[in-house]
Design a protein around this motif. Structure first.
Motif, PDB file in Angstrom:
ATOM      1  N   LYS A  92       0.817  -1.209   0.000  1.00 29.78           N
ATOM      2  CA  LYS A  92       0.000   0.000   0.000  1.00 29.78           C
ATOM      3  C   LYS A  92       0.851   1.259   0.000  1.00 29.78           C
ATOM      4  N   HIS A  93       1.869   1.306   0.826  1.00 30.29           N
ATOM      5  CA  HIS A  93       2.606   2.550   1.008  1.00 30.29           C
ATOM      6  C   HIS A  93       3.884   2.654   0.178  1.00 30.29           C
ATOM      7  N   PHE A  94       4.722   1.641   0.238  1.00 32.60           N
ATOM      8  CA  PHE A  94       6.021   1.750  -0.413  1.00 32.60           C
ATOM      9  C   PHE A  94       5.944   1.595  -1.930  1.00 32.60           C
ATOM     10  N   ALA A  97       4.414   4.715  -3.359  1.00 30.46           N
ATOM     11  CA  ALA A  97       5.353   5.841  -3.334  1.00 30.46           C
ATOM     12  C   ALA A  97       6.494   5.660  -4.340  1.00 30.46           C
ATOM     13  N   GLY A  98       6.605   4.468  -4.901  1.00 30.43           N
ATOM     14  CA  GLY A  98       7.655   4.217  -5.874  1.00 30.43           C
ATOM     15  C   GLY A  98       8.975   3.814  -5.284  1.00 30.43           C
ATOM     16  N   VAL A  99       9.010   3.520  -3.994  1.00 30.16           N
ATOM     17  CA  VAL A  99      10.241   3.112  -3.337  1.00 30.16           C
ATOM     18  C   VAL A  99      10.618   1.682  -3.736  1.00 30.16           C
TER      19      VAL A  99
END
Length: 100
Positions: A92-94, A97-99
């Motif tokens: 969901k988050h990383f 964010a494209g990390v």
């Protein structure tokens, strides 16, 4: 051993199974002193100032089959659920964010 094969770190099912096994062995490691080194464990507990009632209640949980099943199954279930929750949070988050 579960992640021994090349590319296993990218397989979500293998990672989830590996975390469940880590949880099992981490908590199962608490049983080893009781099962194999009881005399040494007891001497250390008494020397460190533990009350006899505390030692008896500790032993009650780790020698009762019902409590052992609960402790081991709870550890495996929490490791399994924690792995699933962690992979969802990463997704969901990383990844968003494209990390990753």
């Amino acid at each position: 051993m579960v992640l021994w094969k090349r590319g296993s770190c990218r397989n979500a099912k293998r990672l989830t199974f590996a975390w469940a096994m880590v949880s099992l062995f981490y908590n199962g490691g608490n049983l080893l002193p009781l099962l194999f080194f009881w005399d040494t464990f007891y001497a250390f507990a008494v020397a460190s100032g533990m009350d006899q009632s505390y030692i008896d209640s500790y032993i009650q949980y780790y020698t009762s089959p019902g409590w052992l099943i609960f402790i081991v199954s709870f550890s495996v279930i929490c490791g399994f659920l924690g792995s699933i929750l962690g992979s969802r949070l990463i997704g969901k988050h990383f990844k968003k964010a494209g990390v990753l």
